[in-house]
Write an enzyme that holds these catalytic residues in place. Structure first.
Site, PDB file in Angstrom:
ATOM      1  N   TYR A  20       7.664   2.365  -7.650  1.00  0.00           N
ATOM      2  CA  TYR A  20       7.019   1.052  -7.718  1.00  0.00           C
ATOM      3  C   TYR A  20       6.586   0.717  -9.143  1.00  0.00           C
ATOM      4  CZ  TYR A  20       6.931   1.578  -2.637  1.00  0.00           C
ATOM      5  OH  TYR A  20       7.278   1.769  -1.329  1.00  0.00           O
ATOM      6  N   GLU A  73       0.861  -1.167   0.000  1.00  0.00           N
ATOM      7  CA  GLU A  73       0.000   0.000   0.000  1.00  0.00           C
ATOM      8  C   GLU A  73       0.901   1.222   0.000  1.00  0.00           C
ATOM      9  OE1 GLU A  73      -2.306  -3.255   1.696  1.00  0.00           O
ATOM     10  OE2 GLU A  73      -0.544  -2.317   2.574  1.00  0.00           O
TER      11      GLU A  73
END
Length: 150
Positions: free
Chosen positions: A117, A105
């Site tokens: 990411y 998350e």
């Protein structure tokens, strides 16, 4: 640039970890959270350049899944590729523990982390409403996944 070196985090490292954590985040993890992670057998790692600690990360791995719980680079050392190296190290540790997928998350406002990411290969798969505490309320988290299978 010197290549980073990694070593497992111990309870004795938590004070130095907290110094970086508090410098990097408006809502940092607590001493208790880090101690719980170290004592519960999570993959807790420190990253060093020479003798200077410049980051840390925590990954849980169970069965065929891993979950990136924390990835932090000291603010003075950000934006020079160290986050990617720490992420690669943690993903390798997840693979070694038998995980096939990694989840995480990330705050929807943390654009540098989201970019890191996505560049690494994570894909957004969902959203958790009001997941994170934020100044003046709560903030959504983006849920991202990455395949650890070659």
């Amino acid at each position: 640039m010197i290549e980073p070196v990694f070593r497992p985090m111990t309870e004795a490292d938590v004070e130095a970890v907290l110094a970086i954590e508090f410098a990097a985040f408006s809502h940092p993890w607590t001493r208790g959270i880090f101690l719980d992670c170290v004592t519960s057998g999570h993959e807790c790692w420190l990253m060093f350049l020479g003798d200077q600690q410049v980051g840390h990360g925590v990954l849980s791995a169970a069965g065929d899944e891993s979950h990136l719980l924390n990835l932090t680079v000291k603010p003075a050392n950000q934006s020079n590729g160290l986050g990617g190296k720490l992420l690669a190290h943690l993903m390798q540790r997840g693979k070694e523990r038998g995980a096939e997928t990694a989840f995480l998350e990330v705050r929807e406002s943390n654009h540098p982390a989201i970019y890191l990411y996505e560049r690494f290969g994570f894909n957004e798969i969902g959203r958790r409403r009001d997941y994170y505490p934020a100044v003046g309320g709560r903030e959504d988290a983006l849920v991202m996944a990455y395949s650890l299978i070659d």
